[in-house]
Enzyme design. Structure first.
Site, PDB file in Angstrom:
ATOM      1  N   LYS A 114      30.770  52.543  34.142  1.00  0.00           N
ATOM      2  CA  LYS A 114      30.906  51.093  34.273  1.00  0.00           C
ATOM      3  C   LYS A 114      29.682  50.450  33.654  1.00  0.00           C
ATOM      4  O   LYS A 114      28.628  51.085  33.535  1.00  0.00           O
ATOM      5  CB  LYS A 114      30.998  50.694  35.753  1.00  0.00           C
ATOM      6  CG  LYS A 114      31.716  49.383  35.986  1.00  0.00           C
ATOM      7  CD  LYS A 114      33.220  49.555  35.936  1.00  0.00           C
ATOM      8  CE  LYS A 114      33.948  48.241  36.108  1.00  0.00           C
ATOM      9  NZ  LYS A 114      35.392  48.458  36.262  1.00  0.00           N
TER      10      LYS A 114
HETATM   11  P1  NAD Z   1      38.873  38.125  35.463  1.00  0.00           P
HETATM   12  O1  NAD Z   1      37.490  37.706  35.162  1.00  0.00           O
HETATM   13  O2  NAD Z   1      39.906  38.037  34.409  1.00  0.00           O
HETATM   14  O3  NAD Z   1      39.440  37.300  36.722  1.00  0.00           O
HETATM   15  C1  NAD Z   1      38.768  37.219  37.955  1.00  0.00           C
HETATM   16  C2  NAD Z   1      39.427  36.110  38.754  1.00  0.00           C
HETATM   17  O4  NAD Z   1      38.853  36.067  40.052  1.00  0.00           O
HETATM   18  C3  NAD Z   1      39.232  34.726  38.150  1.00  0.00           C
HETATM   19  O5  NAD Z   1      40.419  33.975  38.335  1.00  0.00           O
HETATM   20  C4  NAD Z   1      38.123  34.138  39.008  1.00  0.00           C
HETATM   21  O6  NAD Z   1      38.165  32.713  39.038  1.00  0.00           O
HETATM   22  C5  NAD Z   1      38.491  34.720  40.337  1.00  0.00           C
HETATM   23  N1  NAD Z   1      37.392  34.720  41.294  1.00  0.00           N
HETATM   24  C6  NAD Z   1      36.087  34.978  41.072  1.00  0.00           C
HETATM   25  N2  NAD Z   1      35.402  34.853  42.218  1.00  0.00           N
HETATM   26  C7  NAD Z   1      36.312  34.523  43.168  1.00  0.00           C
HETATM   27  C8  NAD Z   1      36.236  34.269  44.544  1.00  0.00           C
HETATM   28  N3  NAD Z   1      35.050  34.315  45.168  1.00  0.00           N
HETATM   29  N4  NAD Z   1      37.368  33.957  45.190  1.00  0.00           N
HETATM   30  C9  NAD Z   1      38.543  33.912  44.536  1.00  0.00           C
HETATM   31  N5  NAD Z   1      38.687  34.148  43.253  1.00  0.00           N
HETATM   32  C10 NAD Z   1      37.586  34.440  42.571  1.00  0.00           C
HETATM   33  O7  NAD Z   1      38.769  39.609  36.049  1.00  0.00           O
HETATM   34  P2  NAD Z   1      39.910  40.715  36.125  1.00  0.00           P
HETATM   35  O8  NAD Z   1      39.810  41.549  34.920  1.00  0.00           O
HETATM   36  O9  NAD Z   1      41.199  40.076  36.496  1.00  0.00           O
HETATM   37  O10 NAD Z   1      39.374  41.602  37.338  1.00  0.00           O
HETATM   38  C11 NAD Z   1      39.634  41.274  38.701  1.00  0.00           C
HETATM   39  C12 NAD Z   1      39.425  42.502  39.551  1.00  0.00           C
HETATM   40  O11 NAD Z   1      40.280  43.539  39.088  1.00  0.00           O
HETATM   41  C13 NAD Z   1      38.012  43.097  39.519  1.00  0.00           C
HETATM   42  O12 NAD Z   1      37.729  43.685  40.769  1.00  0.00           O
HETATM   43  C14 NAD Z   1      38.129  44.183  38.475  1.00  0.00           C
HETATM   44  O13 NAD Z   1      37.135  45.191  38.627  1.00  0.00           O
HETATM   45  C15 NAD Z   1      39.513  44.689  38.786  1.00  0.00           C
HETATM   46  N6  NAD Z   1      40.149  45.427  37.695  1.00  0.00           N
HETATM   47  C16 NAD Z   1      40.357  44.852  36.478  1.00  0.00           C
HETATM   48  C17 NAD Z   1      40.979  45.596  35.489  1.00  0.00           C
HETATM   49  C18 NAD Z   1      41.306  45.011  34.139  1.00  0.00           C
HETATM   50  O14 NAD Z   1      41.987  45.692  33.361  1.00  0.00           O
HETATM   51  N7  NAD Z   1      40.909  43.793  33.819  1.00  0.00           N
HETATM   52  C19 NAD Z   1      41.361  46.915  35.736  1.00  0.00           C
HETATM   53  C20 NAD Z   1      41.148  47.468  36.991  1.00  0.00           C
HETATM   54  C21 NAD Z   1      40.540  46.707  37.975  1.00  0.00           C
END
Ligand code: NAD
Length: 424
Positions: A114
């Site tokens: 990561k």
């Molecule tokens: P992103 O940046 O696209 O979206 C994150 C979202 O969470 C945004 O809408 C943001 O406004 C919101 N957010 C941030 N802080 C917040 C809070 N305190 N309360 C409510 N909403 C809040 O990120 P993502 O890629 O969608 O990732 C989200 C989660 O999924 C993370 O934990 C990430 O590690 C996990 N994840 C992502 C992927 C991927 O392919 N993008 C894969 C596996 C896991």
């Protein structure tokens, strides 16, 4: 950013301590040797770099970046890069360890890694973001590579950021290196279906869980926290499957309508305005209230540790799908399990992203690209197999879905470590 300006961190507990504790408890249940636990509990490598960036106003700002490899027993390490003000080296280490387990559970030939940069990407101009990304890539250029360690998007990063990483790495090597990063835009060797993959994988897991419980997704009520990559596509897919998405949120705004939110309108609004604020047809609530709504499925898809022992007792959902990594603390986990809530753990529920990243890496190495239907069908095969294996272990061992998933994964990494032997 000076310390005085930094917002309060979302991390209430040290995530790496949580991850190590999970490993020890899983090892107890699955009889994994203490010597192996010592090996698997440590990260192979953690590199911290400073990233000086020429800002638009003439200042030079120095950002802090990290890239951590947890384990490479099963293949090159793989894991996203996060841009967020709360990034710490221990958060990156925890996320790297969870990536090792996620890849092992899915049976794809990667270890875990990561990365993260302490910054608020929303406050950076496009130029500043690009310069920061290119300098970070250069600082870690000896750590990454298609056979070594392959980054991908995570919170605060997207296809554009991946394109700059790909280009910076390629410029330094003197030729295009498609396999260095995944989550690339389609124009430069991305995979069809990658952008939606994490959410699609979560959808497949929810479908399986609903079927096991002999329920129907059609008409079920769902609350989704986070409307970024994972949360927005998951809301869309669940609505397309006939579920009623009664609540959605981003970092600023949480919205609730017990009769269902128009997800297409929400997607269009977010695209146009950059936020959910001002969306019509739903009542504004808080992000904390969203987690406690009466619903069939709750999908936390934002950040870690949003459900803790402080609020777990009030959660009313029947199924929790961890779209985010680490959204429940271990004490919350116990409370929710006692309440009989079925938890689909992060390393299973959000594995769709890394599975299609694996497909993108394979396609890039072969320079031969697949149709979207093929990508989605293969994703379904892999994640459904992982779900079934986890479900069977959960039933056979009378444990939780989290322990079953982690147990299977840790066993696989432990076996690879024993087979390879400890060098020298
Ligand atoms: P992103 O940046 O696209 O979206 C994150 C979202 O969470 C945004 O809408 C943001 O406004 C919101 N957010 C941030 N802080 C917040 C809070 N305190 N309360 C409510 N909403 C809040 O990120 P993502 O890629 O969608 O990732 C989200 C989660 O999924 C993370 O934990 C990430 O590690 C996990 N994840 C992502 C992927 C991927 O392919 N993008 C894969 C596996 C896991």
């Amino acid at each position: 950013m000076s310390t005085a300006e930094a917002p309060a961190s979302h991390l209430r507990e040290n995530p790496f301590e949580i991850a190590k504790d999970q490993l020890r408890r899983v090892a107890d249940v699955f009889d994994i040797d203490d010597n192996l636990v010592n090996v698997l509990g440590a990260c192979k490598k953690a590199v911290s770099v400073s990233i000086p960036v020429a800002m638009d106003d003439g200042r030079t700002q120095v950002f802090e970046g990290h890239r951590v490899t947890h384990n490479i027993a099963r293949g090159p390490s793989k894991g996203g890069i996060r841009y967020h003000p709360d990034v710490t080296v221990d958060e990156v280490k925890a996320l790297a360890m969870w990536m090792t387990w996620k890849c092992a559970l899915a049976g794809i030939p990667f270890g875990g890694a990561k990365g993260g940069v302490v910054c608020n990407p929303k406050q950076l101009s496009r130029g500043e973001l690009e310069r920061m990304t290119r300098r970070f890539t250069t600082e870690i250029i000896n750590e990454i590579g298609p056979e070594k360690d392959i980054p991908a998007p995570d919170v605060g990063t997207d296809g554009n950021v991946m394109a700059w990483i790909f280009d910076t790495y390629s410029m330094n090597k003197g030729h295009s290196v498609l396999g260095v990063v995944t989550g690339k835009p389609l124009t430069i060797g991305g995979s069809l279906g990658r952008e939606e993959a994490t959410a699609r994988g979560a959808l497949f897991c929810i479908r399986e869980a609903v079927a096991k419980k002999e329920l129907r997704l059609d008409g079920m009520s769902v609350a989704v926290q986070g409307f970024g990559n994972v949360g927005s596509y998951l809301s869309k897919f669940l609505a397309e499957d006939g579920a009623k998405v009664i609540a959605i949120s981003d970092s600023q705004t949480a919205l609730h309508n017990p009769n269902g939110i128009d997800v297409q309108a929400a997607l269009a609004h977010k695209r146009q305005t950059g936020s959910l604020g001002g969306l019509k047809g739903a009542e504004e609530i808080t992000n904390d209230e969203l987690l406690l709504l009466d619903c069939d499925v709750l999908a936390p898809c934002a950040l870690e540790q949003v459900i803790t022992e402080a609020n777990a007792g009030q959660v009313k959902a029947r199924i929790i799908c961890e779209g985010a990594n680490g959204p429940l603390t271990p004490s919350a986990d116990e409370i929710l399990e006692d309440k009989g809530i079925l938890i689909l753990p992060d390393i299973l529920a959000n594995a769709g992203g890394v599975i299609v990243s694996y497909f993108e890496w394979v396609q890039g190495l072969q320079e031969y690209f697949w149709k979207e239907a093929e990508v989605n069908a293969r994703l379904n095969d892999i994640i459904t197999k992982a779900f079934d294996e986890t479900w069977d272990t959960y039933k056979e061992r009378e444990t939780t879905m989290r322990f079953a998933a982690y147990g299977l994964a840790v066993q696989r990494v432990a076996e690879a470590t024993i087979t390879r032997g400890i060098y020298p």
